[in-house]
Structure formats: C-alpha cells, structure tokens
Design a protein around this motif. Structure first.
Motif, PDB file in Angstrom:
ATOM      1  N   SER A  73     -11.256 172.159  55.290  1.00 38.42           N
ATOM      2  CA  SER A  73     -10.925 170.805  55.627  1.00 38.42           C
ATOM      3  C   SER A  73      -9.536 170.406  55.101  1.00 38.42           C
ATOM      4  CB  SER A  73     -11.954 169.625  55.187  1.00 38.42           C
ATOM      5  OG  SER A  73     -11.458 168.632  55.588  1.00 38.42           O
ATOM      6  N   GLN A  74      -9.116 170.756  53.926  1.00 40.18           N
ATOM      7  CA  GLN A  74      -7.977 170.428  53.235  1.00 40.18           C
ATOM      8  C   GLN A  74      -6.858 171.076  53.921  1.00 40.18           C
ATOM      9  OE1 GLN A  74      -8.323 171.278  49.141  1.00 40.18           O
ATOM     10  NE2 GLN A  74     -10.007 169.614  48.714  1.00 40.18           N
ATOM     11  N   GLN A  75      -6.855 172.336  54.295  1.00 37.24           N
ATOM     12  CA  GLN A  75      -5.932 173.095  54.923  1.00 37.24           C
ATOM     13  C   GLN A  75      -5.713 172.598  56.417  1.00 37.24           C
ATOM     14  OE1 GLN A  75      -6.914 177.336  55.178  1.00 37.24           O
ATOM     15  NE2 GLN A  75      -5.536 177.747  56.869  1.00 37.24           N
ATOM     16  N   ALA A  76      -6.872 172.210  56.931  1.00 34.31           N
ATOM     17  CA  ALA A  76      -6.546 171.786  58.428  1.00 34.31           C
ATOM     18  C   ALA A  76      -5.962 170.329  58.378  1.00 34.31           C
ATOM     19  CB  ALA A  76      -7.762 171.155  58.943  1.00 34.31           C
ATOM     20  N   GLN A  77      -5.949 169.510  57.519  1.00 28.25           N
ATOM     21  CA  GLN A  77      -5.390 168.134  57.364  1.00 28.25           C
ATOM     22  C   GLN A  77      -4.013 168.652  56.730  1.00 28.25           C
ATOM     23  OE1 GLN A  77      -7.401 165.031  54.968  1.00 28.25           O
ATOM     24  NE2 GLN A  77      -8.914 166.535  55.053  1.00 28.25           N
ATOM     25  N   GLN A  78      -3.490 169.246  56.033  1.00 26.28           N
ATOM     26  CA  GLN A  78      -2.150 169.836  55.586  1.00 26.28           C
ATOM     27  C   GLN A  78      -1.621 170.582  56.749  1.00 26.28           C
ATOM     28  OE1 GLN A  78      -2.876 172.542  52.206  1.00 26.28           O
ATOM     29  NE2 GLN A  78      -3.345 170.727  50.832  1.00 26.28           N
ATOM     30  N   GLU A  79      -2.013 171.250  57.556  1.00 24.11           N
ATOM     31  CA  GLU A  79      -1.250 171.803  58.499  1.00 24.11           C
ATOM     32  C   GLU A  79      -0.958 170.944  59.662  1.00 24.11           C
ATOM     33  OE1 GLU A  79      -3.617 174.996  59.880  1.00 24.11           O
ATOM     34  OE2 GLU A  79      -3.093 176.357  58.052  1.00 24.11           O
ATOM     35  N   SER A  81      -0.589 167.429  59.287  1.00 22.90           N
ATOM     36  CA  SER A  81       0.526 166.809  58.817  1.00 22.90           C
ATOM     37  C   SER A  81       1.761 167.421  58.868  1.00 22.90           C
ATOM     38  CB  SER A  81       0.150 166.030  57.534  1.00 22.90           C
ATOM     39  OG  SER A  81      -0.860 165.474  57.578  1.00 22.90           O
ATOM     40  N   LYS A  82       1.858 168.764  58.653  1.00 25.82           N
ATOM     41  CA  LYS A  82       2.942 169.445  58.364  1.00 25.82           C
ATOM     42  C   LYS A  82       3.628 169.794  59.913  1.00 25.82           C
ATOM     43  CE  LYS A  82       4.900 174.290  57.047  1.00 25.82           C
ATOM     44  NZ  LYS A  82       4.470 175.120  56.241  1.00 25.82           N
ATOM     45  N   ALA A  83       2.571 169.827  60.804  1.00 28.27           N
ATOM     46  CA  ALA A  83       3.198 170.238  62.221  1.00 28.27           C
ATOM     47  C   ALA A  83       3.514 168.933  62.789  1.00 28.27           C
ATOM     48  CB  ALA A  83       1.711 170.741  63.101  1.00 28.27           C
ATOM     49  N   VAL A 235       1.656 161.059  58.412  1.00 32.30           N
ATOM     50  CA  VAL A 235       0.463 160.672  58.865  1.00 32.30           C
ATOM     51  C   VAL A 235      -0.396 160.975  57.777  1.00 32.30           C
ATOM     52  CG1 VAL A 235       0.712 161.070  61.338  1.00 32.30           C
ATOM     53  CG2 VAL A 235       0.334 162.945  59.988  1.00 32.30           C
ATOM     54  N   ASN A 236      -1.451 160.286  57.618  1.00 34.74           N
ATOM     55  CA  ASN A 236      -2.750 160.211  56.704  1.00 34.74           C
ATOM     56  C   ASN A 236      -3.914 160.299  57.533  1.00 34.74           C
ATOM     57  OD1 ASN A 236      -0.999 160.477  54.139  1.00 34.74           O
ATOM     58  ND2 ASN A 236      -0.338 158.242  54.711  1.00 34.74           N
ATOM     59  N   PRO A 237      -4.308 161.487  57.764  1.00 34.03           N
ATOM     60  CA  PRO A 237      -5.324 161.564  58.741  1.00 34.03           C
ATOM     61  C   PRO A 237      -6.549 160.535  58.257  1.00 34.03           C
ATOM     62  CG  PRO A 237      -4.743 163.562  58.456  1.00 34.03           C
ATOM     63  CD  PRO A 237      -4.116 162.836  57.520  1.00 34.03           C
ATOM     64  N   THR A 238      -7.366 160.008  58.957  1.00 32.15           N
ATOM     65  CA  THR A 238      -8.575 159.306  58.508  1.00 32.15           C
ATOM     66  C   THR A 238      -9.558 160.279  58.364  1.00 32.15           C
ATOM     67  OG1 THR A 238      -9.403 158.995  60.961  1.00 32.15           O
ATOM     68  CG2 THR A 238      -7.950 157.343  59.954  1.00 32.15           C
ATOM     69  N   PRO A 514       6.434 173.272  66.034  1.00 31.31           N
ATOM     70  CA  PRO A 514       5.974 174.497  65.299  1.00 31.31           C
ATOM     71  C   PRO A 514       4.682 174.853  65.521  1.00 31.31           C
ATOM     72  CG  PRO A 514       5.938 172.477  63.930  1.00 31.31           C
ATOM     73  CD  PRO A 514       6.644 172.135  65.264  1.00 31.31           C
ATOM     74  N   VAL A 515       4.075 175.964  65.366  1.00 28.25           N
ATOM     75  CA  VAL A 515       2.838 176.431  65.606  1.00 28.25           C
ATOM     76  C   VAL A 515       1.832 176.020  64.743  1.00 28.25           C
ATOM     77  CG1 VAL A 515       1.307 178.390  65.849  1.00 28.25           C
ATOM     78  CG2 VAL A 515       3.630 178.835  66.466  1.00 28.25           C
ATOM     79  N   LEU A 516       0.939 175.198  65.530  1.00 30.54           N
ATOM     80  CA  LEU A 516      -0.249 174.339  64.753  1.00 30.54           C
ATOM     81  C   LEU A 516      -1.190 175.129  64.970  1.00 30.54           C
ATOM     82  CD1 LEU A 516      -1.269 171.765  63.868  1.00 30.54           C
ATOM     83  CD2 LEU A 516      -1.867 171.068  66.378  1.00 30.54           C
ATOM     84  N   PHE A 517      -1.678 175.376  63.500  1.00 28.25           N
ATOM     85  CA  PHE A 517      -3.089 176.158  63.362  1.00 28.25           C
ATOM     86  C   PHE A 517      -3.435 177.635  64.201  1.00 28.25           C
ATOM     87  CE2 PHE A 517      -4.085 171.460  63.609  1.00 28.25           C
ATOM     88  CZ  PHE A 517      -3.885 171.269  62.265  1.00 28.25           C
ATOM     89  N   GLY A 518      -2.332 178.311  64.265  1.00 32.32           N
ATOM     90  CA  GLY A 518      -2.254 179.518  64.967  1.00 32.32           C
ATOM     91  C   GLY A 518      -3.609 180.407  64.680  1.00 32.32           C
ATOM     92  N   PRO A 519      -3.817 181.148  65.720  1.00 33.06           N
ATOM     93  CA  PRO A 519      -5.115 182.123  65.618  1.00 33.06           C
ATOM     94  C   PRO A 519      -4.952 183.055  64.595  1.00 33.06           C
ATOM     95  CG  PRO A 519      -3.915 182.417  67.570  1.00 33.06           C
ATOM     96  CD  PRO A 519      -3.382 181.245  66.897  1.00 33.06           C
ATOM     97  N   ILE A 520      -6.032 183.404  63.797  1.00 41.68           N
ATOM     98  CA  ILE A 520      -5.979 184.583  62.658  1.00 41.68           C
ATOM     99  C   ILE A 520      -6.562 185.628  63.707  1.00 41.68           C
ATOM    100  CG2 ILE A 520      -6.932 185.283  60.724  1.00 41.68           C
ATOM    101  CD1 ILE A 520      -7.263 182.467  60.029  1.00 41.68           C
ATOM    102  N   GLU A 521      -5.518 186.844  63.769  1.00 42.32           N
ATOM    103  CA  GLU A 521      -6.027 187.831  64.163  1.00 42.32           C
ATOM    104  C   GLU A 521      -6.864 188.869  63.423  1.00 42.32           C
ATOM    105  OE1 GLU A 521      -5.365 188.479  67.421  1.00 42.32           O
ATOM    106  OE2 GLU A 521      -4.181 186.903  67.823  1.00 42.32           O
ATOM    107  N   PRO A 522      -8.211 189.067  63.717  1.00 40.94           N
ATOM    108  CA  PRO A 522      -8.897 189.968  62.915  1.00 40.94           C
ATOM    109  C   PRO A 522      -8.703 191.338  63.302  1.00 40.94           C
ATOM    110  CG  PRO A 522     -10.342 188.807  64.619  1.00 40.94           C
ATOM    111  CD  PRO A 522      -8.656 188.559  64.579  1.00 40.94           C
TER     112      PRO A 522
END
Length: 555
Positions: A73-79, A81-83, A235-238, A514-522
C-alpha cells in the motif's frame, strides 16, 4: 454403473487434484521478485494460504501477509504521487524555463536600451549630457522597478520624466536668464500647452505603457502558472484512493499475477477518482491559457516591447531636437505664462544656445546597434511559448489518460486478459466523467464529493485572478487584483528555475509520462505449476457432474 457414483467419484478425484495443486502452489516467484526485507516481512508463506488477514486484497488463496499488504500500500501511494509529480514536472519546467527566458530578455532589453542611449548621448552631447544624465538614469531605473515590482503608475512616471527634461532643457536654451525652482515648476506645469517635445511624449507614453504592462503581466503569468502546477500536482491520496491504488497495482502480485496489467478503463476510473480535484482545475486553467495566448499575440504586434525599447534613444533625441528648434517660440509662451525671468549676471550672460545642444543627433547604423537582448528576439520567444501554451491546454483533465497510457492493457485483444480489480477478466464498468462532481458513482474509488480540496480551490482562485489581470493587460490596462486566498500564488517568488532544469525542451504527449506501476516480469512457470481450481475445463466438468447428481435425486 449408475451416473451418480461415477460423477461423485469424478468430483472427488477432481477436487482432490485441484486442491492438492492449490496447497502445493508455491509463492517462490513473488519472493524472487521482492526480498523479505524490502516487503517488511520475515515469515512470508512459502505456499498460498487463505487471506482472511488481508484488508483490501482478495482473501482467497494469497501469498501476501498483512505486513506485505501494508508495504504494498505504501509503495502504491509513493509510486502514484511520484508519477503525478513526474508527469506534471514536464509542464512545470516548461513554464519555469520560459519564464526565465522572458524575464532575462525583458531585463536585458531595458539595460541595453539604457546603454545605447548613454553611449550615443555621450558621443553626441558630451559633457552637457553627463551633467544632466541623472534625468535619463531615473527614467530607466523606474522602468526596471515597474517591471520587477510594479506599484508604479507608468503614465505619471513618463510625465515626470518629460517635465524634468523640460526644466533642464529650458535652462540650456535660455542661458542668459536665471531661473528659480519655483519658476521652473511653473514652466513644467505648462508642458501640455507648450508641447516642447512635439508629439513624441504622447506616442511614447502610449507605446511604453502598453508594452510594459503586457510584458510584465505575461512574465507574471508564466511564473504563477509554474507555481500553481507545483501545488496542484502535490497529491496526498485519501484512504479510499490508497486502497484503490493498492487493489489495482499490487494485489495481483498476491495471486501470482505479477505481469498482469490493469484494464484501461479500470485504471482510468481509479485515476479519475484519485485526481478528481485536480481535474476541476482544468476549466480555469484553460481560460488562463487562452488569455495568455491573446497577450502573446499582442507582444508580437502593437505591444511589442522590443520595438518600443530598441529605438527609444532615437525617439528621445528627436524630442530634444524639436525642443531646440522651437526654443524661441516655446520660451516666449513660457514667459507669457510665468513672467519674464531675471537675466544672468554679466559674467555668465555670454553663454548662448550654440554652447548647449548644438550637435545634431546621429543614430547608430544597424551594424552598430548593440546585440539583441539575451541573444534572441521577442518574436522567437513568443513563437516558442505559444506552441507550449497550446499543448498545455486540458492538461489536468487528460492527466489520468497520460498516467494510464503506458500502464494498462490498451490493445483490444488484451481486454479479456487484464486485471479488473478481482481477477483476470474484462472490466465491465463505464468510465467516469472528469472532476469531483462526476465521481458520485465511481465503482472503484469512494469519493466524498461534498468535501473539495481547499488547497486546490485556492489555486483555482489564483488562476482566475491572474486570468483577469492578463485580460486587462490585453487591453493595455494595469489593474491590480487582490487574491483573497490564504496561500500566495508566488508571483514574486523569482524564476523558480536553476541549473539544468531550464535547458530541456518538453512536449506534452502520453509517451512523456513516467511509467506508472510497471508490470513485474516473473520467470516462466512450468505448466504443472499454473493449474487453477477455476480452470475452464475443470469448472465445466464439475458443473456437469452436479447437474447429473441433482437430476438423479429429483427422480
């Protein structure tokens, strides 16, 4: 054998096989991508377990712990706001760099005009000019003060200049008389009637006031815009937005769907819900851009400050020549209105007009004129900034599309193979409209439309105030508007640009975001590891068997 025992046996075998696969499904791929330290957990499950402990992500068979969900959750908010900040920075830096270019150009233009006049007047009039140069220095100092600070009436400033110049010139063309300060003040009061400088003061006043008002207001507008962008894009996400971001971008990983992108419309609804207040800036932002484009047209035409300041030395010299050539008639009119002055003492009465401004003014040839201010021209600056302004329109309403363009499944062939918030399937909801009021029925983000973001509302008022000021500058009027918001727009905060930030060219296309939450390639998973209890073939077999069992019981 009857169908009932056969089907029952198939059910048992199928469920046993599927459930054993679930129980043995490894979470190793997730752990390969994310180290335990990075996710803030030390006892992550080696295999999928029930997710009753999760608050947002699905509780059906998960590889995530509560600690992992919180970290995600913290990572999603940071990414997020950064995007948003990254995409907005493209716009902000454009306004910042253009403000600096215009600001440097206007200031250097005034400095060059002063230097040109000083050089030519020293060459033409010599010591006589140097003794009276303070009149001209004051003129340019006040021009600079108006451009930088404002709080000056340009028309009064120019009227004072011509009045002071008349006082100095009147003494020079009448060296045989002694003039008291009171007498000279009387002469200056008759400036309008005497018209000692011909029509130059009237024309120059109109040109200078309009050009300076347009130039200063346009530069202010660029500076205010970059400040507004900086504030609105922070932005500060609710809580509701944070949960939606987590669900859209990170929860798929908990189910082993590491490379799955969110459905485009799903992404748009999340972004529109999270950026609802930002989208409300768009209307006033577009009005501001339109007003700036109008003034830009003025800067290219009748309010061109470069065409006013570049030859100002020639115009002032023409005015002086007019005063010199008509000095006898002008002096007689002044004597009639203010009385006959006392003659000078015998030791000083020998001076004549020929001792004064007797040299004809010779302007520089084009080759001799100083280098254009800031190494460019106003036309080039305006042409460049107009293109940037046009591309900046509708920025806030299209921001969700920019953020989703590279981070969601957009190809029609992929629309059934995307993350819809709960599983890998098609997203069925419609895309919401723009702005806070349109989010009432947003299926993915709960938005309280009765509580607008007050900081953003203040920035809307800042834009509205600046737009009114720019529109008045378009008409040649300098009107001061008082912003009643609690936060300053930063009009006098300087360029806000330093170092390499001002050297880049920016275009507003979706590929710039910028790429927002780019997929992780497993890593590739063997076929026997990817079995699911909800596999289509298995589900069909289960349902068929259940139907047969029910039919047998009903008989």
């Amino acid at each position: 054998m009857s169908p009932l025992p056969v089907c029952a046996l198939a059910l048992l075998l199928l469920c046993g096989s599927a459930c054993s696969q679930l129980q043995s499904r490894s979470c190793s791929e997730l752990l390969k991508v994310h180290s335990p330290k990075a996710l803030g957990h030390s006892n992550s499950p080696p295999q999928e377990t029930e997710g009753n402990h999760l608050k947002v992500c699905s509780q059906i068979n998960t590889c995530c712990t509560s600690e992992m969900e919180e970290k995600f959750s913290q990572q999603a908010q940071q990414e997020f706001s950064k995007a948003v900040m990254g995409s907005s920075n493209i716009l902000r830096l454009t306004f910042t760099s253009r403000y600096k270019k215009f600001d440097d150009f206007f200031k250097e233009l005034i400095d060059n005009a002063e230097k040109s006049l000083n050089d030519m007047f020293v060459r033409t009039y010599g010591q006589l000019y140097m003794q009276n140069s303070v009149v001209f220095q004051d003129l340019f100092n006040e021009m600079k003060q108006y451009y930088v600070v404002g709080n000056l009436n340009l028309e009064d400033m120019l009227s004072d200049f011509w009045a002071r110049l008349l006082e100095r010139m009147f003494q020079l063309v009448n060296p045989q008389y002694h003039f008291t300060e009171e007498y000279l003040e009387c002469v200056s009061k008759y400036t309008e009637q005497l018209k000692p400088f011909g029509d130059v003061p009237r024309k120059l006043k109109l040109q200078v006031t309009r050009a300076f008002i347009a130039a200063r207001t346009f530069a202010q507008g660029l500076n205010v815009a970059q400040d507004v962008i900086s504030k609105v894009s922070t932005v500060n996400p609710t809580t509701e937005c944070a949960n939606a971001l987590l669900k859209m971008t990170q929860c798929p990983q908990c189910h082993g769907l590491l490379a799955l992108k969110p459905c485009k419309n799903y992404c748009l609804n999340v972004m529109k819900g999270c950026l609802a207040n930002q989208a409300d800036v768009d209307t006033e932002w577009n009005n501001f851009i339109d007003a700036m484009l109008m003034v830009a047209e003025r800067l290219e035409g009748p309010f061109n400050i470069e065409s006013v300041m570049d030859p100002i030395d020639v115009k002032i010299s023409d005015a002086i020549m007019n005063m010199q050539e008509n000095s006898v008639q002008i002096s007689q009119k002044a004597f009639q209105g203010c009385g006959k002055p006392k003659p000078q003492s015998a030791s000083r009465s020998g001076r004549s007009v020929s001792d004064g401004f007797n040299a004809r003014f010779r302007p520089y040839s084009p080759e001799e004129r100083p280098t254009t201010a800031a190494g460019t021209s106003l036309d080039r600056l305006v042409t460049d900034v107009k293109e940037k302004l046009k591309k900046a329109k509708k920025f806030w309403s299209t921001l969700p599309y920019s953020l989703c363009s590279d981070n969601s499944s957009t190809d029609m062939t992929e629309q059934n193979e995307c993350w819809n918030g709960s599983n890998k399937s098609r997203y069925i909801f419609s895309v919401m409209g723009n702005g806070l009021a349109s989010q009432l029925n947003n299926p993915d983000v709960k938005v309280d439309i009765t509580k607008p973001d007050m900081m953003i509302r203040r920035q809307i008022m800042v834009l509205r105030t600046m737009t009114n000021k720019v529109k008045n500058a378009y008409d040649g009027n300098d009107v001061t508007f008082h912003d009643t918001s609690d936060e300053s727009s930063g009009e006098e905060s300087g360029s806000g640009c330093s170092g390499l930030d001002c050297q880049s060219e920016f275009e507003f296309t979706s590929t710039d975001a910028p790429v927002l939450f780019g997929p992780i390639e497993p890593k590739k998973i063997a076929p026997n590891e990817s079995a699911r209890c909800n596999s289509p073939s298995q589900l069909i077999l289960l349902i068929s068997c259940l139907i047969i069992v029910l039919e047998q019981q009903l008989r």
